[in-house]
Design a protein around this motif. Structure first.
Motif, PDB file in Angstrom:
ATOM      1  N   UNK A 371      -1.661  -1.709   3.667  1.00 46.11           N
ATOM      2  CA  UNK A 371      -1.582  -1.207   5.048  1.00 46.11           C
ATOM      3  C   UNK A 371      -1.630   0.327   5.046  1.00 46.11           C
ATOM      4  N   UNK A 372      -2.806   0.843   4.755  1.00 42.99           N
ATOM      5  CA  UNK A 372      -2.957   2.307   4.681  1.00 42.99           C
ATOM      6  C   UNK A 372      -2.798   2.976   6.042  1.00 42.99           C
ATOM      7  N   UNK A 373      -3.106   2.237   7.122  1.00 39.96           N
ATOM      8  CA  UNK A 373      -2.947   2.805   8.467  1.00 39.96           C
ATOM      9  C   UNK A 373      -1.482   3.035   8.817  1.00 39.96           C
ATOM     10  N   UNK A 374      -0.593   2.278   8.152  1.00 38.83           N
ATOM     11  CA  UNK A 374       0.834   2.374   8.467  1.00 38.83           C
ATOM     12  C   UNK A 374       1.586   3.212   7.436  1.00 38.83           C
ATOM     13  N   UNK A 375       1.403   2.885   6.153  1.00 38.79           N
ATOM     14  CA  UNK A 375       2.220   3.495   5.105  1.00 38.79           C
ATOM     15  C   UNK A 375       1.488   4.559   4.297  1.00 38.79           C
ATOM     16  N   UNK A 376       0.387   5.052   4.814  1.00 38.54           N
ATOM     17  CA  UNK A 376      -0.328   6.151   4.163  1.00 38.54           C
ATOM     18  C   UNK A 376      -0.631   7.216   5.208  1.00 38.54           C
ATOM     19  N   UNK A 377      -1.173   8.309   4.772  1.00 43.30           N
ATOM     20  CA  UNK A 377      -1.530   9.367   5.708  1.00 43.30           C
ATOM     21  C   UNK A 377      -0.356  10.237   6.107  1.00 43.30           C
ATOM     22  N   UNK A 378      -0.486  10.864   7.274  1.00 39.73           N
ATOM     23  CA  UNK A 378       0.485  11.854   7.743  1.00 39.73           C
ATOM     24  C   UNK A 378       1.888  11.285   7.910  1.00 39.73           C
ATOM     25  N   UNK A 379       1.986  10.058   8.438  1.00 42.12           N
ATOM     26  CA  UNK A 379       3.293   9.478   8.732  1.00 42.12           C
ATOM     27  C   UNK A 379       3.721   8.421   7.707  1.00 42.12           C
ATOM     28  N   UNK A 380       2.962   8.224   6.652  1.00 42.77           N
ATOM     29  CA  UNK A 380       3.233   7.151   5.700  1.00 42.77           C
ATOM     30  C   UNK A 380       4.603   7.229   5.049  1.00 42.77           C
ATOM     31  N   UNK A 381       4.972   8.420   4.557  1.00 36.02           N
ATOM     32  CA  UNK A 381       6.253   8.572   3.864  1.00 36.02           C
ATOM     33  C   UNK A 381       7.427   8.293   4.792  1.00 36.02           C
ATOM     34  N   UNK A 382       7.332   8.765   6.027  1.00 33.66           N
ATOM     35  CA  UNK A 382       8.430   8.534   6.981  1.00 33.66           C
ATOM     36  C   UNK A 382       8.577   7.057   7.299  1.00 33.66           C
ATOM     37  N   UNK A 383       7.459   6.358   7.440  1.00 36.41           N
ATOM     38  CA  UNK A 383       7.534   4.935   7.776  1.00 36.41           C
ATOM     39  C   UNK A 383       8.118   4.122   6.630  1.00 36.41           C
ATOM     40  N   UNK A 384       7.837   4.526   5.404  1.00 35.86           N
ATOM     41  CA  UNK A 384       8.428   3.837   4.272  1.00 35.86           C
ATOM     42  C   UNK A 384       9.939   4.055   4.243  1.00 35.86           C
ATOM     43  N   UNK A 385      10.371   5.269   4.571  1.00 36.11           N
ATOM     44  CA  UNK A 385      11.804   5.546   4.662  1.00 36.11           C
ATOM     45  C   UNK A 385      12.443   4.763   5.804  1.00 36.11           C
ATOM     46  N   UNK A 386      11.722   4.658   6.912  1.00 39.30           N
ATOM     47  CA  UNK A 386      12.240   3.889   8.054  1.00 39.30           C
ATOM     48  C   UNK A 386      12.343   2.406   7.715  1.00 39.30           C
ATOM     49  N   UNK A 387      11.393   1.917   6.934  1.00 40.76           N
ATOM     50  CA  UNK A 387      11.444   0.512   6.522  1.00 40.76           C
ATOM     51  C   UNK A 387      12.689   0.260   5.670  1.00 40.76           C
ATOM     52  N   UNK A 388      12.968   1.181   4.772  1.00 43.10           N
ATOM     53  CA  UNK A 388      14.178   1.058   3.940  1.00 43.10           C
ATOM     54  C   UNK A 388      15.434   1.095   4.807  1.00 43.10           C
ATOM     55  N   UNK A 389      15.420   1.946   5.829  1.00 45.31           N
ATOM     56  CA  UNK A 389      16.552   2.035   6.747  1.00 45.31           C
ATOM     57  C   UNK A 389      16.715   0.747   7.543  1.00 45.31           C
ATOM     58  N   UNK A 390      15.585   0.119   7.938  1.00 48.13           N
ATOM     59  CA  UNK A 390      15.668  -1.150   8.672  1.00 48.13           C
ATOM     60  C   UNK A 390      16.306  -2.242   7.815  1.00 48.13           C
ATOM     61  N   UNK A 391      15.995  -2.228   6.514  1.00 44.82           N
ATOM     62  CA  UNK A 391      16.600  -3.199   5.603  1.00 44.82           C
ATOM     63  C   UNK A 391      18.108  -2.976   5.543  1.00 44.82           C
ATOM     64  N   UNK A 392      18.499  -1.704   5.461  1.00 41.68           N
ATOM     65  CA  UNK A 392      19.930  -1.383   5.427  1.00 41.68           C
ATOM     66  C   UNK A 392      20.615  -1.795   6.724  1.00 41.68           C
ATOM     67  N   UNK A 393      19.981  -1.521   7.876  1.00 41.77           N
ATOM     68  CA  UNK A 393      20.551  -1.915   9.161  1.00 41.77           C
ATOM     69  C   UNK A 393      20.717  -3.430   9.240  1.00 41.77           C
ATOM     70  N   UNK A 394      19.717  -4.156   8.736  1.00 42.79           N
ATOM     71  CA  UNK A 394      19.804  -5.619   8.724  1.00 42.79           C
ATOM     72  C   UNK A 394      20.995  -6.076   7.892  1.00 42.79           C
ATOM     73  N   UNK A 395      21.160  -5.452   6.760  1.00 43.33           N
ATOM     74  CA  UNK A 395      22.271  -5.830   5.883  1.00 43.33           C
ATOM     75  C   UNK A 395      23.627  -5.550   6.536  1.00 43.33           C
ATOM     76  N   UNK A 396      23.748  -4.447   7.258  1.00 43.23           N
ATOM     77  CA  UNK A 396      24.995  -4.127   7.945  1.00 43.23           C
ATOM     78  C   UNK A 396      25.295  -5.184   9.001  1.00 43.23           C
TER      79      UNK A 396
END
Length: 442
Positions: A371-396
């Motif tokens: 999914x290069x349109x989502x996790x690559x390019x200008x916003x790719x790094x932030x979205x990967x960090x947000x995905x990790x945060x969503x996993x943490x929120x789910x766990x909480x």
């Protein structure tokens, strides 16, 4: 509407035609002889006597205008514009257009006719400078005249396209914003929407997101539903007969896709994953999309990813129902059976089980990289960090289902985080809501 049916629509549609027919009927001119005189006069231009030809044609135009004969006046004006064009005298053409428009008592049907005729000559101009000059002349002629507002809008769009081709995005956007087509009663709905979407696109191209949002609000999603009044012959605002859209205007289904693609670009700037997901769902549910696997498969994949990227609570006072509904409706799609990995992705975030980020990343790494349109390019790094945060929120949220009191050390162990990282995530809206259901970790 059946042929010969007498309705208010017919009255409005044929108003100009009846007006023209009435004036022609009352005219004392012999139209056949008048046209023969025009043909004889045009021959002077073919002999190189352009000035004499124009003088004679202007006299004929005056006679027709005084007699209020629309057909004869149209013929005379058309001949004047045509001889200038055939002589390739562009300066003279512009002068004659301005002169004809300013003639005392000039008929509006005549102005509309020779303006449209002159517009057809723009692409034949020898260079861009001549094209721009002719466009600006026609804009001057049509300024403030409601009966040629559509022609003026089309001229402005053409000028903006020329500026964009030169790389002047900001200037093109400013030029196109001058026209408020939403107030045009006679313009077809498809052409209005296409015009506004072009304004939005240029604003996004020049990073003017506030203006883009203001313009986008002029288009309602309900506008993409086929209704009476979308084609020529139907009735628009205040009973105005709607004209056929300009050549090359997309259909409503195509405009719907373009609209949501532009809105996705807008929401990506603000990282509004919930609205991005809704836009992709609207595309997925559009006409003809689900019939082509090459189209719906990538769209459905993006719906799944943005559904899990959307935060459970967007604000401290917000509700999780929007995201929950989004995930549940997405999981109900029948075509998701053909995408087992993405179906499992949604299940992961709906099951009340702790998700280990390391295992999650390893399982979905190929899909994330694809999914290069989502996790690559200008916003790719932030979205990967947000995905990790969503996993943490789910766990909480899962932890709150089993604990009413928990220590920071135990919470860090369950979340696979350090105590310092636990303190950092406690500022997130979802975590604040979740921890509000149990006692603060100690």
């Amino acid at each position: 509407m059946s042929v010969g049916e007498f309705t208010v629509s017919n009255i409005h549609m044929d108003e100009d035609k009846r007006d023209e027919a009435t004036k022609n009927k009352n005219s004392q001119l012999d139209i056949e002889k008048f046209k023969k005189d025009i043909e004889d006069t045009v021959q002077l231009a073919e002999q190189g006597k352009l000035t004499q030809c124009l003088e004679a044609l202007l006299n004929l135009e005056k006679a027709a205008r005084v007699a209020e004969d629309v057909t004869a006046c149209k013929a005379a004006c058309s001949a004047i514009v045509e001889v200038c064009y055939k002589a390739k005298d562009w300066k003279q053409l512009e002068e004659q257009i301005v002169l004809l428009a300013k003639r005392r008592g000039q008929l509006k049907q005549v102005i509309q006719a020779f303006v449209r005729q002159a517009m057809s000559y723009i692409d034949s101009a020898p260079d861009k400078e001549t094209q721009v000059s002719l466009i600006k002349t026609l804009q001057t002629v049509t300024e403030g005249k409601i009966f040629v507002e559509i022609e003026r809008a089309r001229l402005t769009r053409k000028l903006a396209a020329m500026k964009e081709s030169e790389g002047n995005i900001a200037e093109a956007a400013d030029i196109l914003q001058e026209v408020a087509v939403e107030t045009f009663g006679a313009m077809a709905k498809t052409e209005k929407i296409a015009y506004i979407l072009e304004q939005v696109r240029l604003c996004l191209a020049k990073k003017d997101y506030i203006r883009a949002q203001i313009l986008a609000r002029k288009v309602s999603p309900r506008a993409f539903q086929k209704q009476q009044g979308d084609t020529k012959g139907e009735i628009g605002i205040e009973g105005t007969a709607i004209e056929a859209p300009d050549e090359g205007i997309p259909t409503l289904p195509e405009l719907k896709l373009r609209y949501y693609e532009l809105m996705i670009t807008y929401y990506q700037h603000y990282h509004n994953y919930l609205e991005i997901c809704r836009c992709y769902k609207a595309i997925y549910e559009s006409e003809g999309v689900q019939a082509d696997a090459a189209v719906w498969v990538p769209v459905l994949k993006k719906i799944c990813w943005y559904a899990v990227l959307a935060p459970t609570y967007s604000t401290e006072e917000g509700s999780s129902s929007d995201v929950t509904t989004l995930v549940s409706t997405t999981a109900a799609y029948k075509q998701l059976a053909d995408l087992p990995q993405h179906k499992q992705l949604l299940t992961t975030f709906t099951n009340p089980e702790i998700v280990r980020w390391g295992l999650f990343e390893a399982q979905y790494l190929p899909e994330i990289q694809a999914e290069t349109d989502i996790f690559a390019g200008e916003y790719g790094a932030k979205r990967l960090e947000d995905l990790k945060l969503r996993v943490t929120e789910h766990n909480v949220l899962v932890v709150t289902k089993y604990y009413t009191r928990i220590t920071t050390a135990r919470l860090a162990e369950l979340l696979d985080l350090t105590p310092d990282q636990v303190g950092m995530i406690c500022d997130c809206a979802a975590v604040v809501h979740a921890l509000g259901q149990c006692r603060w970790p100690v």
